[in-house]
Design a protein around this motif. Structure first.
Motif, short mmCIF file in Angstrom:
data_model
loop_
_atom_site.label_atom_id
_atom_site.label_comp_id
_atom_site.label_asym_id
_atom_site.label_seq_id
_atom_site.Cartn_x
_atom_site.Cartn_y
_atom_site.Cartn_z
N UNK B 602 39.80 39.84 54.20
CA UNK B 602 39.64 41.08 54.98
C UNK B 602 38.43 41.07 55.91
N UNK B 603 37.42 40.25 55.59
CA UNK B 603 36.25 40.22 56.46
C UNK B 603 36.60 39.62 57.82
N UNK B 604 37.79 39.04 57.93
CA UNK B 604 38.19 38.44 59.21
C UNK B 604 39.50 39.04 59.71
N UNK B 605 40.36 39.43 58.79
CA UNK B 605 41.73 39.77 59.18
C UNK B 605 41.99 41.25 59.45
N UNK B 606 40.95 42.06 59.43
CA UNK B 606 41.16 43.49 59.65
C UNK B 606 40.34 43.98 60.84
N UNK B 607 40.80 45.03 61.47
CA UNK B 607 39.97 45.66 62.50
C UNK B 607 38.77 46.35 61.84
N UNK B 622 29.89 44.72 42.97
CA UNK B 622 30.45 43.45 42.51
C UNK B 622 31.71 43.11 43.30
N UNK B 623 31.81 41.83 43.69
CA UNK B 623 32.98 41.38 44.45
C UNK B 623 33.48 40.04 43.90
N UNK B 624 34.74 40.00 43.51
CA UNK B 624 35.37 38.75 43.08
C UNK B 624 36.39 38.34 44.13
N UNK B 625 36.40 37.07 44.50
CA UNK B 625 37.40 36.58 45.45
C UNK B 625 38.06 35.34 44.88
N UNK B 626 39.37 35.33 44.92
CA UNK B 626 40.14 34.11 44.58
C UNK B 626 40.69 33.55 45.88
N UNK B 632 35.40 33.83 55.15
CA UNK B 632 34.36 34.81 55.49
C UNK B 632 34.17 35.80 54.35
N UNK B 633 35.28 36.16 53.70
CA UNK B 633 35.20 37.12 52.60
C UNK B 633 34.60 36.48 51.35
N UNK B 634 35.11 35.27 51.04
CA UNK B 634 34.63 34.60 49.83
C UNK B 634 33.12 34.36 49.90
N UNK B 635 32.63 34.08 51.11
CA UNK B 635 31.20 33.76 51.22
C UNK B 635 30.33 35.00 50.96
N UNK B 636 30.95 36.19 50.89
CA UNK B 636 30.19 37.40 50.59
C UNK B 636 30.32 37.80 49.11
N UNK B 637 31.11 37.01 48.36
CA UNK B 637 31.45 37.43 47.00
C UNK B 637 30.34 37.12 46.00
#
Lengths: 159, 874
Positions: B602-607, B622-626, B632-637
């Motif tokens: 979502x950090x890249x694919x959303x407006x 807390x943020x979990x990413x699989x 871009x999103x995972x790097x913020x997790x």
């Protein structure tokens, strides 16, 4: 806003005429290629693209058709194109000598262009003037009854 | 009934087929080089010559139709002599490069030479030569190997409709090449090399790396790029995909592929794949063991739940994950964490489009067969270019055009330029006005409506203030004549297909747009197709990855369904619908304290990128990413858990036809690094004491889905062979009662608000380009696709560029209220005036980052807006 038109007004008029005569763009392709050849000197990629665009055909279709036929020029040509007949009648009447003359005087080889860009030589198979050979067509003009002297006189008129 | 004999064997035929086909059906092998079932008949190679009694000359069996009483002989001495002679001719020029040719071992010419070939040729001429052409990043040509069967050209012209290659020259000098003579610059579908019987056109991706007989296995699976769900064959050696092959005769695609599917597989083997779990320590992501990462995720999720309640956690499911994974995800969220905050990128349009359409026609309104498209009398393409988003569906539109059917496109559809009969060139976002105008013209020109549904017809006739052609020209820029002619062409069709893009639903006018689309669909007896960007976007919806729907598309609000799930899952469900995609980010730090994101970026694919990044980075506890890559999103997790790529797991995808199809594990058997997404969820669930997921395989999850979802009732994993299974699988659809009702109620919505919709102003507009060669942010890990299209660009018409003072290749700064980026300008003729196209695929240049958004009030679909757009040449 408008794109630069690749064809001169005269060519556009000719192309419009051609387009009217044929039911589809594909059918009009071969005569249109002649117009492009006249305009661009030879069927270089820009000429093929311009024809494709004008007739609404895929560029590749135009190139396939154009390269199939040897009457179209696929190489850069000189300012004046000589089509010298070397078929039976003309050959018997001395076309071979004329070919030699053109080579000696202008540095022309069949399929080639003179170093000064003045002439290109295409060896033609029968131009329908067998009764008055040897014959050649220079640009759109037919010249018959040639010999080594006359051919040079005729060509002097083409700069 | 036609009775013939082939080699004395009696054969009965139901209808007229060629002798070649009759023989094939009866197990009699007739050799051929130029014949291919996907292509037009040609009869050029003369290898299929047969002897037919009472016919003096040998006949090409691939073109001659079997007629009653024919006696055909396929291997007489005369036939064999002819084939031998043909091969001798071919081998005059064909170089004997078999020891170094990649095709050796699967070469039709090689095989036939073994079968019929002469020991020695009698010709002394030298062989023609062409230099090997490696101008192209993915395709290599060795034209001296070409046998002029023209399969590639017939594929390119007749099926792909790209007209990119052709035969050049004549006689012995003839050869196949693209217009440029070098690089193809085509659609890179790869279908030409898939039909080449020899080694003349081949893929560069696996050049000189293996021999066909060294392949360990061929695995049939489903492509991972878009919602068409093409059947592909993965050729595997060791633990690596060596190449993707087509499966002619099988699947939705019948062997046809697009560039992404054909050449894009490299991402699965990319060295950039995540190799271990990562956890954030002192602000940095560092490698961790699975035990550590899973325990941390479980502990922190439990803490957030204890402190703020389950509703403080939000989850985003992934359109590239399987049905099983998405099902497990929503179960984990709902039953485990106690949260209905589940959504996905289907929210960007597909979900709303489907809701609107199903609200009118009932559930399953868009469950139609892609291969049926060319059989409709007309195809109406609205606000999308299927040849880019769903290329193989696009081919069906081109096939319709080739079959002489009417193809009408509303909006920008460059891939159909040569294939449409009518183009209603509505300005971006104004396609709905063209629809309204088209409906008005259809009603005016048609003598009578179908009469099937009087109530519906009354509603349609009640649409007031549909715009006249003159108004449509003024409001949407569609020439009047185009509109009336399109209506004229469509008015008498008996069946049609409508293909609609998600932009039609990601609009403040979505309701009106679909009301009009449905009305036109009713009038033209249409089947609907909704383009879908991800391979399992439909599965997200079917599996209940939405805040208000349970698996099977059953509303959470309905107590009976809720109880059914509660019973199966052993947990109480929150009856209140959760937050939608954009709301989750808007409420991050407030109502939302933690997020779980599976296979989405979502950090890249959303407006609204700036706000989303801020939410993910700063506002969440807390943020979990699989994921399979550090996106871009995972790097913020806080915790990143590596999952398996599509080729490494079993499971199912549901395509845009609502066809459920099986993936097969081809590689990654020993891939220690990644686990299936469902397995990760099950492990965390077990550690945290959340949820009840005793699964050993994807098949176990399907069994549970079949128990929970009425739509999938009775479905078994083993049932999903060959072409999968179409909606409603084995279960029962939920039909909306009185499906035609919404129209009268929305009568007012169909009229146009004329105040805002004047396109008279034509300042530049920024449009998200959906390139043919990239798919979201995944394909930037596919080397071959990067070779074809290596970086971002801003495409525009030469006239637009001139007006802005931009030249080809120059740098352009695009800035909006959301941010700015600098792109290289690319001028392309034929693009709509004023539009600047930029893609959302490459790292620092995702154009969606320039868009803010506004939520459509009913569906909460984000409608992207580029406020304060400025385009300046640098």
């Amino acid at each position: 806003m408008t794109e630069p038109q690749p064809f001169s007004p005269k060519s556009v008029a000719l192309l419009e005429e051609i387009r009217k005569k044929y039911p589809t763009g594909r059918a009009a392709l071969m005569p249109a290629l002649y117009v492009a050849q006249e305009e661009f000197g030879w069927l270089r990629p820009e000429a093929l693209k311009a024809v494709a665009e004008f007739l609404g055909l895929p560029e590749m279709t135009v190139r396939s058709t154009a390269t199939f036929y040897s009457m179209y020029r696929h190489r850069k040509a000189g300012r004046n194109v000589i089509r010298l007949c070397t078929n039976v009648s003309c050959m018997v009447l001395g076309a071979g000598t004329l070919k030699g003359v053109l080579g000696n005087v202008y540095g022309l080889a069949p399929g080639g262009t003179s170093p000064d860009g003045r002439f290109s030589l295409e060896v033609a198979d029968c131009i329908g003037a067998c009764g008055k050979g040897p014959a050649m067509i220079v640009n759109d003009d037919l010249h018959t009854g040639l010999d080594a002297k006359k051919i040079l006189e005729v060509l002097e008129n083409y700069k | 009934m036609i009775l013939i004999t082939i080699n004395g064997k009696k054969i009965e035929l139901d209808g007229p087929v060629t002798i070649f086909e009759a023989a094939r059906r009866n197990g009699i092998d007739i050799p051929s080089l130029c014949h291919h079932p996907a292509l037009e008949l040609w009869g050029g190679c003369r290898m299929c010559l047969v002897e037919i009694e009472k016919m003096p000359r040998l006949q090409t069996s691939c073109t001659v139709k079997a007629a009653d009483g024919m006696a055909v002989y396929t291997e007489t001495p005369r036939v064999v002599a002819a084939r031998k002679a043909m091969l001798e001719f071919l081998l005059i020029n064909h170089p004997l490069q078999c020891p170094t040719c990649d095709k050796a071992g699967e070469c039709a010419l090689q095989d036939l030479t073994v079968r019929y070939g002469a020991v020695a040729g009698r010709f002394e001429e030298g062989k023609r030569t062409f230099p090997e052409n490696v101008d192209d990043p993915v395709i290599v040509r060795n034209m001296e190997r070409c046998i002029m069967c023209t399969r590639c050209v017939r594929m390119c012209d007749g099926v792909q409709g790209a007209f990119a290659i052709g035969v050049v020259g004549r006689g012995a000098g003839s050869h196949v090449e693209p217009f440029s003579g070098g690089r193809y610059n085509c659609e890179y579908c790869g279908n030409c090399l898939n039909v080449c019987p020899v080694g003349a056109i081949m893929s560069r991706l696996h050049r000189y790396t293996y021999r066909p007989w060294q392949m360990d296995k061929t695995v049939k699976t489903i492509c991972s790029f878009c919602g068409v769900g093409c059947t592909i064959l993965l050729e595997v050696r060791g633990d690596a995909i060596q190449k993707v092959s087509p499966a002619f005769g099988k699947g939705v695609n019948n062997g046809l592929l697009c560039g992404r599917g054909m050449f894009g597989y490299g991402y699965a083997g990319s060295p950039e794949r995540l190799k271990t779990p990562l956890v954030r320590k002192d602000g940095k992501l560092v490698p961790a063991s699975w035990d550590e990462a899973l325990a941390l995720a479980a502990r922190r999720l439990l803490e957030v739940k204890a402190q703020h309640g389950g509703r403080a956690i939000a989850g985003i499911a992934g359109g590239r994950c399987t049905n099983e994974e998405n099902y497990a995800f929503q179960k984990f969220m709902r039953a485990g964490l106690g949260s209905n905050n589940i959504d996905s990128t289907a929210r960007l349009g597909l979900l709303h489009a489907q809701d609107l359409l199903e609200g009118i026609f009932g559930q399953g309104a868009a469950a139609n067969v892609i291969r049926g498209i060319p059989h409709s009398d007309a195809v109406l393409v609205v606000a999308c270019d299927p040849t880019r988003t769903n290329p193989v569906m696009g081919l069906q539109v081109r096939a319709a055009s080739k079959a002489g059917k009417k193809v009408v496109a509303i909006g920008h559809a460059p891939g159909l330029k040569r294939h449409m009969t009518h183009h209603l060139s509505a300005a971006f976002g104004h396609e709905g006005i063209a629809l309204a105008g088209l409906l008005r013209e259809l009603l005016r020109q048609k003598k009578a409506l179908p009469g099937e549904n009087p109530e519906f017809e009354a509603a349609i006739m009640g649409f007031s203030e549909l715009p006249s052609p003159e108004e449509v020209r003024r409001l949407a820029g569609v020439p009047e004549a185009a509109l009336t002619q399109a209506a004229e062409a469509l008015k008498d069709v008996s069946t049609s297909s409508i293909i609609a893009g998600r932009e039609l639903a990601a609009s403040m006018d979505a309701k009106r747009n679909f009301m009009l689309l449905a009305a036109i669909g009713y009038v033209l007896n249409s089947r609907f197709f909704l383009v879908s960007e991800h391979p399992n976007e439909q599965g997200l919806i079917d599996m209940g990855c939405t805040p208000d729907m349970l698996p099977g598309g059953r509303p959470l609000a309905l107590q009976t369904f809720r109880e059914r799930c509660e019973h199966e899952w052993g947990a109480r469900l929150d009856p209140e619908p959760g937050l939608t995609l954009m709301e989750m980010f808007e409420q991050a730090g407030g109502a939302i304290r933690a997020m779980y994101i599976m296979g989405e970026n979502p950090a890249f694919n959303l407006p609204g990128r700036k706000k989303i990044k801020e939410a993910l980075e700063k506002k969440l506890d807390f943020l979990v990413v699989q994921d399979i890559f550090l996106t871009e999103t995972a790097s913020l997790a806080d915790v990143v858990l590596p999952s398996k790529a599509w080729s490494e797991k079993e499971g199912t995808y549901t395509n845009l036809e609502k066809r459920i199809q099986k993936l097969a594990q081809a590689t990654g058997k020993n891939h220690e690094a990644g686990m299936e997404d469902w397995r990760i969820l099950a492990l965390i669930g077990r550690l945290a004491g959340l949820g009840n997921m005793p699964y050993a395989s994807a098949s176990d999850i399907i069994d549970e889905i079949a128990r929970v979802s009425p739509l999938h009732a009775g479905l078994r994993y083993e049932d999903l062979e060959e072409d999968g299974m179409m909606w409603p699988y084995k279960g029962k659809p939920l039909r909306m009662s009185g499906g035609m009702q919404p129209l009268p109620a929305a009568k007012a919505a169909a009229t146009l608000d004329r105040r805002e919709e004047d396109t008279g102003q034509t300042g530049p507009a920024l449009v998200i380009e959906k390139p043919l060669f990239h798919s979201g942010s995944l394909s930037r890990h596919s080397g071959a696709l990067l070779d074809i299209m290596g970086g971002p660009e801003a495409k525009m018409a030469p006239g637009t560029a001139a007006g802005l003072g931009i030249c080809e290749g120059g740098s352009v700064k695009i800035s909006t209220a959301e941010g700015e980026m600098v792109l290289k300008a690319k001028l392309e003729k034929g693009l709509p005036a004023g539009a600047i196209f930029a893609g959302n695929n490459f790292g620092d240049a995702g154009a969606l980052g320039l868009f803010g958004y506004e939520l459509e009030p009913g569906s909460k679909t984000p409608v992207p807006r580029a406020e304060g757009l400025e385009i300046t040449p640098l």
